[in-house]
Write an enzyme that holds these catalytic residues in place. Structure first.
Site, short mmCIF file in Angstrom:
data_model
loop_
_atom_site.label_atom_id
_atom_site.label_comp_id
_atom_site.label_asym_id
_atom_site.label_seq_id
_atom_site.Cartn_x
_atom_site.Cartn_y
_atom_site.Cartn_z
N ASP A 21 2.96 -7.11 -18.40
CA ASP A 21 2.61 -7.73 -17.12
C ASP A 21 3.81 -8.42 -16.48
O ASP A 21 4.71 -8.88 -17.19
CB ASP A 21 1.47 -8.74 -17.35
CG ASP A 21 0.78 -9.12 -16.05
OD1 ASP A 21 0.84 -8.32 -15.08
OD2 ASP A 21 0.18 -10.21 -16.00
N ASN A 69 -7.14 -1.61 -12.19
CA ASN A 69 -5.97 -1.58 -11.31
C ASN A 69 -6.15 -0.67 -10.09
O ASN A 69 -5.32 -0.69 -9.17
CB ASN A 69 -4.71 -1.18 -12.09
CG ASN A 69 -4.18 -2.28 -13.00
OD1 ASN A 69 -3.61 -2.03 -14.06
ND2 ASN A 69 -4.36 -3.54 -12.60
#
Ligand code: IPE
Ligand code: IPE
Ligand code: MG
Length: 247
Positions: A21, A69
């Protein structure tokens, strides 16, 4: 390349899972589009695979695109899809030569044929490699994984009485790997974000502020060092309180 004859150091995690991330923030800090951060993220991944392999890690599973996502702007989603194709053509030969076995885990039904074919090619052309197993979780979600495992068990006619934890594990996306020993998340957030929900039941967690494109060998060593300090009890009692057998 086959390194499997080398005795492995038991203090090194056999399976490491990583939530990669922070790519977007990394790019924004440089006034660049988010996709540029993802591009740098791919380079960081290729470096990390070799660094983990050098330290004796057998399985590396990375979160590249979650089932959630798809909520991102279409420009970013299509940028990420395109990047996978670029990454396969740019890095597959190198990874194959470095002894990396590549697998993709996740729901393949919603991605383009082109992407599916690239993945199948990557898996086929590295299937003989044994130095490290790299699993790229793409369109993956821990909840999706549990549901697909149950569905497949039902389709196989597994009787409800026979469906215990070991039986269901055989249908999970990472059935070929032991559960992750070490679960790392970069980018500073302290959450799982629907990654390996089933498999991380007894993983050791390491959270780092480092943004994924900057994640390097120093961070890898720090994470492994933190892992070494942990006392994995699996519901038992502290190791120091265990009475040695035979006394
Ligand atoms: C992780 O980086 C990569 C993907 C989710 C594809 P992010 O894109 O989430 O980066 P941040 O968290 O916004 O910085
Ligand atoms: C998790 O990161 C998914 C990947 C790294 C691929 P996100 O950036 O999507 O997670 P949230 O939204 O911060 O929980
Ligand atoms: Mg993020």
């Amino acid at each position: 390349m086959n390194f499997s004859d080398t005795p492995r150091d038991p203090t090194v995690p056999r399976h490491v899972a990583v939530v990669m991330d922070g790519n977007g923030r990394w790019a924004r800090k440089r006034y660049m589009p988010r996709v540029y951060g993802h591009k740098q993220g791919v380079d960081a991944l290729v470096r990390a695979v070799n660094a983990f392999a050098d330290r004796g890690v057998d399985y590396l599973t990375v979160f590249a695109f979650s089932s959630e996502n798809w909520k991102r702007p279409s420009e970013e989603v299509s940028g990420l899809m395109g990047l996978v194709l670029v990454a396969v053509s740019k890095y597959l030969t190198k990874l194959a030569g470095d002894g990396v076995r590549v697998r993709i885990v996740g729901d393949r039904s919603k991605v383009s044929n082109k992407l599916r074919e690239a993945w199948e090619y990557a898996e086929r052309s590295t299937a003989h490699n044994t130095r490290i197993n790299l699993s790229v979780a793409f369109n993956y979600g821990g909840r999706w994984d549990m549901v697909q495992a149950c569905r497949h068990a039902m389709l196989d006619g597994v009787h409800p009485e026979a469906l215990d934890e070991a039986a269901l594990s055989r249908y999970m996306a990472l059935s070929f790997a032991p559960d992750p020993d070490l679960f790392i998340r970069t980018g500073g957030e302290m959450r799982i974000s629907n990654f390996l929900l089933w498999q991380s039941a007894y993983s050791e967690f390491v959270f780092t502020e480092r943004l994924w494109p900057d994640f390097d060998e120093t961070d890898i060593d720090a994470a492994i060092q933190a892992y070494r300090q942990r006392d994995r009890r699996y519901g038992g009692i502290p190791t120091e309180e265990l009475v040695p057998q035979g006394i």
